[in-house]
Scaffold this motif. Structure first.
Motif, mmCIF file in Angstrom:
data_model
loop_
_atom_site.group_PDB
_atom_site.id
_atom_site.type_symbol
_atom_site.label_atom_id
_atom_site.label_comp_id
_atom_site.label_asym_id
_atom_site.label_seq_id
_atom_site.Cartn_x
_atom_site.Cartn_y
_atom_site.Cartn_z
ATOM 1 N N GLY A 1 14.296 -46.165 -59.928
ATOM 2 C CA GLY A 1 15.150 -47.312 -60.250
ATOM 3 C C GLY A 1 14.975 -47.755 -61.694
ATOM 4 N N LEU A 2 13.734 -47.722 -62.164
ATOM 5 C CA LEU A 2 13.480 -48.065 -63.572
ATOM 6 C C LEU A 2 14.078 -47.028 -64.515
ATOM 7 N N THR B 1 17.741 -47.665 -64.669
ATOM 8 C CA THR B 1 17.960 -48.830 -65.533
ATOM 9 C C THR B 1 17.806 -48.449 -66.996
ATOM 10 N N ALA C 1 20.782 -46.491 -68.059
ATOM 11 C CA ALA C 1 21.940 -47.388 -68.229
ATOM 12 C C ALA C 1 21.849 -48.134 -69.561
ATOM 13 N N LEU C 2 20.649 -48.564 -69.911
ATOM 14 C CA LEU C 2 20.473 -49.237 -71.203
ATOM 15 C C LEU C 2 20.714 -48.277 -72.364
ATOM 16 N N ALA D 1 15.005 -50.091 -72.747
ATOM 17 C CA ALA D 1 15.131 -48.780 -72.087
ATOM 18 C C ALA D 1 13.800 -48.044 -72.114
ATOM 19 N N CYS E 1 11.370 -49.498 -69.643
ATOM 20 C CA CYS E 1 11.671 -49.043 -68.279
ATOM 21 C C CYS E 1 11.131 -47.635 -68.044
#
Length: 148
Positions: free
Chosen positions: A79-80, A83, A86-87, A139, A142
């Motif tokens: 999940g990180l 994320t 996505a960043l 990012a 994460c």
């Protein structure tokens, strides 16, 4: 092999963050402090040099983060990684829409052909760049956290 992908992705993104952080908080302040047109020439040269390298670096980082997310879909920390990816995508979109157009103009500027508002355009690029640096630091954070 998966661990190598994790480490390589994280190191690549970390180095990119370091370069962009240095541009924002070291190089551009140095350029602003130089006398006369030296800062303009320094920024133009940096725009040409990094403008050729950074697109490949950003896209490669994004692709590797995506591959890491897919390859480790059922592993802890995915999940990180999603994320973080996505960043990184946000940073690429920001670059294309906000920063690249200014950079493409700025890398051609000389004391003889610069527009009257060149400093305003440079300052606008700097403001967008600060936001982009914050996004890629998030990012990277994460991705690093996903390793632990």
């Amino acid at each position: 092999m998966f661990t190598a992908l994790e480490v390589f992705t994280t190191v690549l993104v970390g180095l990119m963050v370091g370069v962009e952080f240095s541009v924002a908080f070291v190089m551009n302040p140095i350029f602003k402090a130089l006398p006369e047109d030296a800062g303009l020439l320094g920024r133009a040269h940096g725009g040409r040099m990094l403008g050729a390298v950074m697109p490949v670096w950003y896209i490669t980082s994004l692709v590797l983060a995506g591959v890491r997310a897919v390859a480790g879909w059922h592993r802890p920390g995915t999940g990180l990684v999603v994320t973080g990816a996505a960043l990184l995508l946000v940073s690429v979109i920001m670059s294309v829409l906000l920063l690249v157009p200014i950079n493409n103009r700025g890398k051609t500027w000389t004391p003889e052909n610069r527009p009257a508002d060149w400093q305003e355009q440079s300052n606008r690029w700097d403001r967008f760049h600060y936001v982009r640096v914050a996004v890629i630091i998030a990012a990277f954070t994460c991705l690093v956290t996903a390793l632990t």
